[in-house]
Design an enzyme around this catalytic site. Structure first.
Site, PDB file in Angstrom:
ATOM      1  N   GLN A   1       5.206   2.837  -0.409  1.00 24.75           N
ATOM      2  CA  GLN A   1       6.643   2.661  -0.385  1.00 24.75           C
ATOM      3  C   GLN A   1       7.297   3.982  -0.064  1.00 24.75           C
ATOM      4  O   GLN A   1       7.139   4.963  -0.793  1.00 24.75           O
ATOM      5  CB  GLN A   1       7.157   2.135  -1.732  1.00 24.75           C
ATOM      6  CG  GLN A   1       8.672   2.076  -1.754  1.00 24.75           C
ATOM      7  CD  GLN A   1       9.218   1.179  -2.833  1.00 24.75           C
ATOM      8  OE1 GLN A   1       8.519   0.783  -3.746  1.00 24.75           O
ATOM      9  NE2 GLN A   1      10.501   0.850  -2.727  1.00 24.75           N
ATOM     10  N   GLY A   2       7.985   4.013   1.047  1.00 22.05           N
ATOM     11  CA  GLY A   2       8.683   5.231   1.437  1.00 22.05           C
ATOM     12  C   GLY A   2      10.173   5.044   1.275  1.00 22.05           C
ATOM     13  O   GLY A   2      10.619   4.084   0.648  1.00 22.05           O
ATOM     14  N   ALA A   3      10.941   5.976   1.856  1.00 23.73           N
ATOM     15  CA  ALA A   3      12.385   5.883   1.770  1.00 23.73           C
ATOM     16  C   ALA A   3      12.894   4.754   2.667  1.00 23.73           C
ATOM     17  O   ALA A   3      13.921   4.157   2.419  1.00 23.73           O
ATOM     18  CB  ALA A   3      13.025   7.199   2.179  1.00 23.73           C
ATOM     19  N   GLU A   4      12.145   4.452   3.717  1.00 20.59           N
ATOM     20  CA  GLU A   4      12.593   3.481   4.710  1.00 20.59           C
ATOM     21  C   GLU A   4      12.282   2.055   4.300  1.00 20.59           C
ATOM     22  O   GLU A   4      13.048   1.147   4.558  1.00 20.59           O
ATOM     23  CB  GLU A   4      11.848   3.734   6.026  1.00 20.59           C
ATOM     24  CG  GLU A   4      12.296   4.971   6.738  1.00 20.59           C
ATOM     25  CD  GLU A   4      13.402   4.651   7.718  1.00 20.59           C
ATOM     26  OE1 GLU A   4      13.268   3.662   8.442  1.00 20.59           O
ATOM     27  OE2 GLU A   4      14.381   5.372   7.742  1.00 20.59           O
TER      28      GLU A   4
ATOM     29  N   ILE B   1       0.810  -1.220   0.000  1.00 14.11           N
ATOM     30  CA  ILE B   1       0.000   0.000   0.000  1.00 14.11           C
ATOM     31  C   ILE B   1       0.842   1.268   0.000  1.00 14.11           C
ATOM     32  O   ILE B   1       0.349   2.338  -0.341  1.00 14.11           O
ATOM     33  CB  ILE B   1      -1.027   0.045   1.175  1.00 14.11           C
ATOM     34  CG1 ILE B   1      -0.345  -0.240   2.507  1.00 14.11           C
ATOM     35  CG2 ILE B   1      -2.179  -0.914   0.933  1.00 14.11           C
ATOM     36  CD1 ILE B   1      -1.269  -0.009   3.697  1.00 14.11           C
TER      37      ILE B   1
ATOM     38  N   LYS C   1       4.853  -3.722   8.126  1.00 16.99           N
ATOM     39  CA  LYS C   1       5.834  -2.708   7.750  1.00 16.99           C
ATOM     40  C   LYS C   1       7.201  -3.356   7.698  1.00 16.99           C
ATOM     41  O   LYS C   1       7.691  -3.870   8.692  1.00 16.99           O
ATOM     42  CB  LYS C   1       5.801  -1.581   8.770  1.00 16.99           C
ATOM     43  CG  LYS C   1       6.713  -0.426   8.425  1.00 16.99           C
ATOM     44  CD  LYS C   1       6.436   0.761   9.324  1.00 16.99           C
ATOM     45  CE  LYS C   1       7.410   1.871   9.018  1.00 16.99           C
ATOM     46  NZ  LYS C   1       7.227   3.021   9.875  1.00 16.99           N
TER      47      LYS C   1
ATOM     48  N   ASP D   1       8.146  13.084  12.927  1.00 18.76           N
ATOM     49  CA  ASP D   1       7.633  13.280  11.571  1.00 18.76           C
ATOM     50  C   ASP D   1       6.133  13.544  11.643  1.00 18.76           C
ATOM     51  O   ASP D   1       5.336  12.807  11.067  1.00 18.76           O
ATOM     52  CB  ASP D   1       7.942  12.038  10.727  1.00 18.76           C
ATOM     53  CG  ASP D   1       7.683  12.255   9.243  1.00 18.76           C
ATOM     54  OD1 ASP D   1       7.584  13.425   8.829  1.00 18.76           O
ATOM     55  OD2 ASP D   1       7.576  11.263   8.508  1.00 18.76           O
TER      56      ASP D   1
END
Lengths: 238, 330
Positions: free
Chosen positions: A8-11, A6, A27, A127
Site C-alpha cells: 500500500q503506497g500513497a497512490e 501486497i 494495481k 521514481d
C-alpha cells in the site's frame, strides 16, 4: 474476486490475483476522501492513463516491462503481468552475499540500458529506485525456485542476472528536457546512496550502461553534474 | 533556568519566556500588516519591529513577573527569513547578552516550529508538514537531522494564498490566509486548477498565475474554495508519500498555514484511511512566536552549549537540514 494485498503506497494498493486463470498483479488507485470528488477523479484518471500509456510505449521500445493485460479506467484499476520468478533489485542487493563483480556489472549495465531506452523515447520514469526494478533470472531446466533465497542462488549460479524489469510507472511523464532526465538519474543516485551505501560503484556502472545506449548521454550527464552541484533543493527562505 | 526568545523573521515580532520544561511564562506578539492589495515589505516591517521590540520585552518580563536578572539565556532567530526584520531581533539579542552578561544562542526558525509542535502536542517522532508564508516542506527526523523529504520548488503555499488575497483585495487583517479560509467556507463550485505534484515536491507558482488570470470570471468564494482544495490536496499527497517512505504514522502540522481548519481536516481524513494520528495546534503556537525560539534555544544550549558573540549573525538562507539536532537521541 480472489486477491490479496501486497503493498500500500500513497497512490493506491497493489494486489496479487487472477485474471482468466492467470496470476496477475492488480494495481488499484483508490478514491481519496480528503480530496474534492472532482479533483480526485481527475487525478486518478489522468495518472492511470499516463501510467499505462508510458508502459506501453516503453515496452514497444524493448524495455522489459510487465505487460498491461487489462485496464479498468472507470475504476482506475490496472491488471498486469506478474514477474515470476522475480525479486526486486533492492532485495537482491540487501540479501545476496558474495556477489561477484561480474554479476554486479551485468546488473548495472542492464539497469543503465533500460533507463537509456526510456530516455531515448523521452519517457521519464519519475521514481527510479531499486524497489522499482525487478530481476527475473534465467531458470535452469528442472530448477524449482520457491522463495527469494532460491532466486538469489539461481542468479549467483548463472553468473548472469537474467532480465531486469522496470516496474511502477505511476509518476512517469514525457519530456525531452535534459534537466528532467538528469533529475531522473539523480533521484536514483540518491536512492542507491542511502539504501545501498556499500555498493559504491553501482551507480557509476549504471551510467556506463546508460552512456552506451542513450543517444543524448553527453548532454544529460553534463546536466547531471550540474544537478549534483546544486542538489535538488533550493535554499529555504523565511 | 529561564530563556528569553526573540522572533522577528517575517511580519511578526514576538518575545517569549520559557523554562526548560517548556512552560511558557509569557509570549506577547505584534503583527505588521500592509494595506489591502499589498504585502509586507522588508523596510516597513523592520521599522515596525524596531518600534515594538523593547515594549514587548518589558511586557513579557512583566507578564512573567521577573526581571532580566532571572534570565539565563538569550535566544534569537538566526534565520531563515527577511534580512531587515531578522537584523532587529539579532541586534537586540546581542545587546541584551552583553549588557546583562547572559549567554546567547541563534536558532533555526524552521527547527523551532518543529520543536514547539512536539512540545505542545506531545508527538514523539512525527512526519512534519511545515506550511507557512515562506516555507512548504515535508520533514522527518533521521540520524541527527531534520531531513527534508519534499518541498515546494518555487513559492510557499502561504505565499500563494497571500498573493491571491492581494489580487482579490481582501484585507490583510488579521491574516490574508484566514480571510481566504472564511470566504472558502461559502464556496460551493469547484473550479479546475492546475495540480502539480512532482514526486515528493510540489509547485504553486503555476497554480497562482492561473487563478490570477481567471480571478474576475468567478465569484471570490468559489475561487478561494477551489484554491484551498487544490493547494492543500497537493500538500496532503506529498505528506502521505513521505509517511509511506519513512513508515511513519503521525503527522504534525506546523507553521502559519497549519492553523487552517480545512487543511487540518484533510490531513485527518488522509490519516483515518491509514490508521494514523494527527497533531495540530491553534494559532497561539502555529504562528511565529518568541516562545518557540526560547524553548528551542534552551534545549539546544543544554545539549551543546551557547554561541560566541562573533558567531551571532543572522542569515536569510538557513536550511532545516543544516542543524545538528543534538538534543534528540537515536
Amino acid at each position: 474476486m480472489d486477491r490479496h494485498l501486497i503493498a500500500q503506497g500513497a497512490e493506491g494498493k497493489v494486489f496479487l490475483g487472477k485474471l482468466f486463470g492467470e496470476d496477475v498483479v492488480i494495481k488499484e488507485r483508490i478514491a481519496r476522501k480528503y480530496r474534492h470528488p472532482l479533483l480526485d477523479a481527475k487525478i486518478r484518471q489522468k495518472r492511470i492513463l499516463q501510467e499505462t500509456r508510458n508502459m506501453g510505449k516503453a515496452r514497444k521500445e524493448g524495455v522489459p516491462i510487465p505487460a498491461v493485460l487489462f485496464v479498468d479506467a472507470a475504476n482506475c484499476v490496472i491488471f498486469m503481468e506478474k514477474i515470476t520468478p522475480g525479486i526486486t533489485v533492492k532485495e537482491f542487493l540487501l540479501k545476496a552475499q558474495d556477489v561477484s563483480k561480474e554479476i554486479m556489472i551485468d546488473l548495472a549495465h542492464k539497469i543503465g540500458r533500460n533507463i537509456a531506452l526510456l530516455h531515448n523515447i523521452q519517457c521519464i520514469q519519475g521514481d527510479l529506485t531499486t524497489s522499482n526494478m525487478m530481476i527475473k533470472p534465467f531458470v535452469s531446466l528442472g530448477a524449482e525456485l520457491n522463495d527469494s533465497n532460491d532466486i538469489i542462488q539461481e542468479i549467483l549460479k548463472n553468473k548472469d542476472v537474467g532480465t531486469v524489469y522496470m516496474i511502477d510507472f505511476g509518476l512517469s511523464f514525457i519530456s525531452n528536457l535534459p534537466e528532467d532526465m538528469a533529475v531522473d538519474l539523480y533521484v536514483l543516485e540518491r536512492a542507491i546512496g542511502s539504501l545501498h551505501p556499500e555498493c559504491s560503484s553501482l551507480f557509476e556502472d549504471i551510467l556506463e550502461g546508460y552512456k552506451q545506449n542513450c543517444t543524448k548521454a553527453n548532454i544529460n550527464l553534463t546536466r547531471l553534474s550540474q544537478v549534483r552541484l546544486r542538489g535538488r533543493k533550493r535554499l529555504a527562505f523565511g | 533556568m529561564l530563556a528569553l526568545g526573540i522572533e522577528g523573521s517575517a511580519n511578526k515580532i514576538s518575545v517569549g519566556i520559557v523554562d526548560e520544561k517548556g512552560n511558557i511564562l509569557a509570549n506577547p506578539r505584534k503583527t505588521y500588516n500592509g494595506p489591502p492589495g499589498s504585502g509586507f515589505l522588508p523596510k516597513e516591517t523592520a521599522e515596525h519591529h524596531r518600534a515594538n521590540i523593547l515594549g514587548l520585552i518589558d511586557e513579557a518580563l512583566a507578564e512573567a513577573n521577573i526581571t532580566m536578572d532571572n534570565i539565563g539565556l538569550i535566544c534569537y532567530t538566526k534565520g531563515p527569513g527577511m534580512a531587515n526584520p531578522l537584523s532587529v531581533g539579532a541586534l537586540v539579542a546581542r545587546t541584551l547578552s552583553q549588557m546583562f552578561e547572559i549567554p546567547i544562542i541563534g536558532v533555526n526558525h524552521c527547527v523551532a516550529h518543529i520543536e514547539m509542535g512536539r512540545l505542545v502536542t506531545g508527538a514523539e517522532n512525527p512526519t512534519v508538514l511545515y506550511v507557512s508564508g515562506g516555507n512548504s516542506q515535508v520533514i522527518a527526523y533521521n540520524e541527527g537531522k531534520y531531513r527534508i523529504f519534499g518541498e515546494t520548488i518555487d513559492i510557499a503555499v502561504g505565499n500563494c494564498l497571500d498573493r491571491f488575497a492581494r489580487i482579490l483585495k481582501i484585507p490583510n487583517e488579521p491574516a490574508p490566509g484566514y480571510n481566504i479560509e472564511q470566504l472558502a467556507k461559502k464556496g460551493t463550485n469547484f473550479i479546475e486548477l492546475p495540480y502539480s505534484v512532482k514526486g515528493m515536491d510540489v509547485s504553486f507558482s503555476g497554480l497562482l498565475s492561473h487563478i490570477e488570470k481567471i480571478a474576475d470570471k468567478y465569484p471570490p468564494e468559489d475561487l478561494c474554495f477551489s484554491l484551498q482544495e487544490t493547494a492543500f490536496a497537493m500538500l496532503v499527497e506529498t505528506a502521505e508519500r513521505a509517511m509511506a517512505h519513512c513508515n511513519s504514522n503521525e503527522v504534525l502540522i506546523v507553521g502559519g498555514v497549519g492553523c487552517n481548519l480545512r487543511l487540518q481536516k484533510m490531513v485527518q481524513e488522509m490519516l483515518e484511511e491509514r490508521g494514523g494520528m494527527l497533531h495540530a495546534m491553534d494559532e497561539r503556537y502555529c504562528i511565529d512566536n518568541g516562545a518557540m525560539i526560547a524553548y528551542t534555544g534552551l534545549i539546544q544550549f543544554l545539549s551543546s552549549g551557547g554561541m560566541k558573540l562573533n558567531d551571532c549573525i543572522f542569515t536569510q538562507r538557513f536550511r532545516t537540514d543544516e542543524v545538528d539536532v543534538t538534543w534528540r537521541n537515536k
